[in-house]
Scaffold this motif. Sequence first.
Motif, PDB file in Angstrom:
ATOM      1  N   THR A 174      27.146  60.678  -6.467  1.00 56.23           N
ATOM      2  CA  THR A 174      26.251  60.912  -5.332  1.00 56.23           C
ATOM      3  C   THR A 174      27.098  61.207  -4.100  1.00 56.23           C
ATOM      4  O   THR A 174      28.297  60.883  -4.063  1.00 56.23           O
ATOM      5  CB  THR A 174      25.365  59.687  -5.031  1.00 56.23           C
TER       6      THR A 174
ATOM      7  N   ASP B 140      17.422  70.513  -7.824  1.00 57.36           N
ATOM      8  CA  ASP B 140      16.700  69.974  -6.676  1.00 57.36           C
ATOM      9  C   ASP B 140      17.714  69.427  -5.665  1.00 57.36           C
ATOM     10  O   ASP B 140      18.409  68.442  -5.923  1.00 57.36           O
ATOM     11  CB  ASP B 140      15.757  68.860  -7.146  1.00 57.36           C
TER      12      ASP B 140
ATOM     13  N   TYR C  63      17.122  68.219  -2.593  1.00 56.98           N
ATOM     14  CA  TYR C  63      16.649  67.222  -1.622  1.00 56.98           C
ATOM     15  C   TYR C  63      17.251  65.827  -1.839  1.00 56.98           C
ATOM     16  O   TYR C  63      17.669  65.186  -0.860  1.00 56.98           O
ATOM     17  CB  TYR C  63      15.121  67.139  -1.633  1.00 56.98           C
ATOM     18  N   PRO C  64      17.324  65.312  -3.083  1.00 57.67           N
ATOM     19  CA  PRO C  64      17.898  63.965  -3.257  1.00 57.67           C
ATOM     20  C   PRO C  64      19.329  63.856  -2.730  1.00 57.67           C
ATOM     21  O   PRO C  64      19.743  62.775  -2.282  1.00 57.67           O
ATOM     22  CB  PRO C  64      17.845  63.755  -4.772  1.00 57.67           C
TER      23      PRO C  64
ATOM     24  N   ASP D 212      19.569  63.083   1.059  1.00 58.73           N
ATOM     25  CA  ASP D 212      19.052  61.796   1.513  1.00 58.73           C
ATOM     26  C   ASP D 212      20.042  61.080   2.430  1.00 58.73           C
ATOM     27  O   ASP D 212      19.669  60.515   3.461  1.00 58.73           O
ATOM     28  CB  ASP D 212      18.719  60.923   0.298  1.00 58.73           C
TER      29      ASP D 212
END
Length: 364
Positions: free
Chosen positions: A66, A100, A102-103, A106
């Motif tokens: 991440t 995707d 968007y995550p 965050d």
Amino acid sequence: MLSFSLISTGCWDQHLMKNVTLIQALTYDLTNKQLLCVGAAAPVIGNLHSKNSSSKSDILVTAARTPGEAKIILNHMASGVLDTAKNKLLLLGEAFAAQDIYPFLDLHYRNPRNSLNARVAVVKDKALPLIQLKNDREEHISRYLLDLIQSAEESLIIPEENIQSIASVLLDPGEDITLPFIVVEENKHKAFVKGIALFNDRKYTGYHLNHNQSTLYLLLKKGSPQQNSFIITLDNVTKNYPERFVSFTVKHIKRKIKLHKSTHNQINVSIDMNLKLQITEYPKGDVENDSSILKEKLSATLTTLTEEVLSHLKESNCDALGIGRKLMAFQPEVWSQLNKEDYYKKVNFKTSINIDGIKSGIVK
């Protein structure tokens, strides 16, 4: 007489610049193992008292699961605590942008020290080589890239998008984002803005618009000319090479995107634009004498170009014009019956482009 004493307690959350490493550009790519590859460019200032002092960008790279984990790892690699408060750029590789996104944003939205006005762009293939370029004009790669993007914004080639501006659209089921599309030519140590990357449902579709298409799309989207330029071919006018082309700018525009009565099987939208143009290059000669034929040909060419843009948007299922948002507002009963994943492919566009006037410039 009363006396007062002021006690200075200091600032509990002070962030001393001498203790931080300022990040001014970030890249997100995917590794072969589907991990996130993060690159960070931080300016390094040389010894100011040295005759050979210079500035450059230090490039830090790591793989992580991440962005948050990547920041922890990069902190161990940097000479100071990483600080993204002055970040100017977030660059996404094609493979990364195809999922995707968007995550992965965050972290940018939750931390109050993150820069929300950082420009966002998609880079052909991988984004990391873009911040590794050696540029002679600007030693700080982030400054060079920001200048490149801002120049294209001012020329109405790409939209002015940042982390904050795309947030609401990413969460809107009736509209899709578009981002600048950049290509790296490592052998020339250059980067080029090639147009606009098209997204559907927070994922890059693999399609992009070229310069002419991008500028026309932004005219459709914004309805404001700003600085812009087009060059088109006048087919069958003459065999002489330079006289086959005409360059012009749109000086004034009236545009209307109107939603007509629709059903869940067919969505009807009309696009009408009335333009006033200024010719910037016409090697064939007399603009005023050829005004009527130029109006006819430019109107036909711009209509065709508009249809190309709309065709690319439909093919990529990218509702960049916000037709879904209009349906939600004016025809909610139709919107409720639509499949939100592919409703845009059911849009039937009818276009009309008229040239109201042509200025020839200072040369008649």
